[in-house]
Design an enzyme around this catalytic site. Structure first.
Site, PDB file in Angstrom:
ATOM      1  CE  LYS A 103      -2.982  -2.697   3.130  1.00  0.00           C
ATOM      2  NZ  LYS A 103      -3.423  -2.751   4.477  1.00  0.00           N
ATOM      3  N   GLY A 104       2.121   1.159   0.227  1.00  0.00           N
ATOM      4  CA  GLY A 104       2.995   2.025   0.642  1.00  0.00           C
ATOM      5  C   GLY A 104       3.381   3.062  -0.583  1.00  0.00           C
TER       6      GLY A 104
ATOM      7  CG  ASP B 139       7.077   1.370  -0.330  1.00  0.00           C
ATOM      8  OD1 ASP B 139       7.586   0.283  -0.812  1.00  0.00           O
ATOM      9  OD2 ASP B 139       5.965   1.085   0.777  1.00  0.00           O
TER      10      ASP B 139
ATOM     11  CG  ASP C 237      15.364  -2.832   3.996  1.00  0.00           C
ATOM     12  OD1 ASP C 237      16.675  -2.466   3.899  1.00  0.00           O
ATOM     13  OD2 ASP C 237      14.794  -3.384   4.758  1.00  0.00           O
TER      14      ASP C 237
ATOM     15  CE  LYS D 146      15.258   1.283   4.934  1.00  0.00           C
ATOM     16  NZ  LYS D 146      14.888   0.359   6.080  1.00  0.00           N
TER      17      LYS D 146
HETATM   18  P1  5GP Z   1      12.745  -5.526   0.988  1.00  0.00           P
HETATM   19  O1  5GP Z   1      11.954  -6.882   0.560  1.00  0.00           O
HETATM   20  O2  5GP Z   1      13.472  -4.794   0.047  1.00  0.00           O
HETATM   21  O3  5GP Z   1      13.779  -5.963   2.147  1.00  0.00           O
HETATM   22  O4  5GP Z   1      11.786  -4.788   1.636  1.00  0.00           O
HETATM   23  C1  5GP Z   1      10.764  -4.215   1.001  1.00  0.00           C
HETATM   24  C2  5GP Z   1       9.588  -3.701   1.893  1.00  0.00           C
HETATM   25  O5  5GP Z   1       9.496  -3.827   3.124  1.00  0.00           O
HETATM   26  C3  5GP Z   1       8.970  -2.378   1.350  1.00  0.00           C
HETATM   27  O6  5GP Z   1       8.169  -2.492   0.395  1.00  0.00           O
HETATM   28  C4  5GP Z   1       8.333  -1.675   2.660  1.00  0.00           C
HETATM   29  O7  5GP Z   1       7.051  -2.333   2.709  1.00  0.00           O
HETATM   30  C5  5GP Z   1       9.090  -2.557   3.811  1.00  0.00           C
HETATM   31  N1  5GP Z   1      10.174  -1.797   4.433  1.00  0.00           N
HETATM   32  C6  5GP Z   1      11.477  -1.740   4.077  1.00  0.00           C
HETATM   33  N2  5GP Z   1      12.124  -0.820   5.019  1.00  0.00           N
HETATM   34  C7  5GP Z   1      11.225  -0.165   5.403  1.00  0.00           C
HETATM   35  C8  5GP Z   1      11.301   1.072   6.334  1.00  0.00           C
HETATM   36  O8  5GP Z   1      12.391   1.719   6.609  1.00  0.00           O
HETATM   37  N3  5GP Z   1      10.071   1.481   6.735  1.00  0.00           N
HETATM   38  C9  5GP Z   1       8.825   0.913   6.238  1.00  0.00           C
HETATM   39  N4  5GP Z   1       7.824   1.427   6.791  1.00  0.00           N
HETATM   40  N5  5GP Z   1       8.647  -0.100   5.651  1.00  0.00           N
HETATM   41  C10 5GP Z   1      10.080  -0.629   5.222  1.00  0.00           C
END
Ligand code: 5GP
Length: 180
Positions: A42-43, A99, A102, A130
């Site tokens: 949703k972000g 959004d 990470d 990130k």
């Molecule tokens: P990844 O799979 O890249 O580790 O994580 C992606 C998802 O994790 C993003 O779409 C988000 O929903 C959540 N996420 C990662 N880092 C953050 C953060 O700093 N804040 C928030 N609210 N969600 C995050």
């Protein structure tokens, strides 16, 4: 109160300015082509609105929901597609609007799934990146802001489904989390 949460990292004006710059890049890169914008729920809701209103290329819009996070700040590592786009992607340019990237784990899984639909191209436009946290080879083509290893909220991003409505990007520190 929601408007007292955390410290401001980027104001709405910062985000609007950056969204416009990125839309101009997208307009140049896809000149004469059609793009399917795929909003990750949703972000990305607020960010995609800011980008798409500055696009002059022909666009279509659909939504996808995939998640590896529960009500916590750490990834479970298991990705689930919770809502699949209905639009026909065959031979189309797909721009996934995200959004935050990470580790890249979620998006890497999503991109592999999208490739099964035979698109012409697939690119990624993320509001926040990130890069230092990356554990995959996921590359974001358009990045709003490169950020440090912070847990960010606001402007669509949540903590335990709250704070998506903040009109700025903020970040939480351990003390903030304990008092929520
Ligand atoms: P990844 O799979 O890249 O580790 O994580 C992606 C998802 O994790 C993003 O779409 C988000 O929903 C959540 N996420 C990662 N880092 C953050 C953060 O700093 N804040 C928030 N609210 N969600 C995050």
């Amino acid at each position: 109160m929601a408007d007292k949460i955390g410290k401001i990292l980027y104001t709405q004006d910062d985000i609007l300015k950056r969204a416009k710059e990125i839309a101009e890049e997208i307009n140049r890169d896809y000149d004469g082509e059609e793009v399917i914008l795929l909003c990750t729920l949703k972000g990305s809701l607020l960010w995609i609105g800011d980008v798409m209103k500055n696009l002059t290329v022909n666009t279509k819009l659909d939504f996808i929901s995939a998640s590896s996070y529960g009500a916590s700040k750490t990834s479970s590592g298991v990705v689930k597609i919770k809502f699949d786009p209905e639009i026909n992607m065959y031979n189309s340019n797909i721009l996934v609007v995200e959004d935050i990237v990470d580790t890249g784990n979620t998006l890497k899984y999503v991109l592999a799934k999208l490739q099964e639909r035979g698109p012409k191209s697939v690119k990624v436009c993320t509001m926040l990146n990130k890069e230092s946290r990356r554990t995959t080879d996921l590359h974001a083509d358009y990045v709003g802001f490169e950020i440090d290893d912070l847990f960010v909220i606001g402007y669509g991003l949540d903590f335990d489904q709250k704070y998506r409505n903040l009109p700025y990007i903020s970040y939480l520190e351990e003390d903030d989390v304990e008092s929520l």
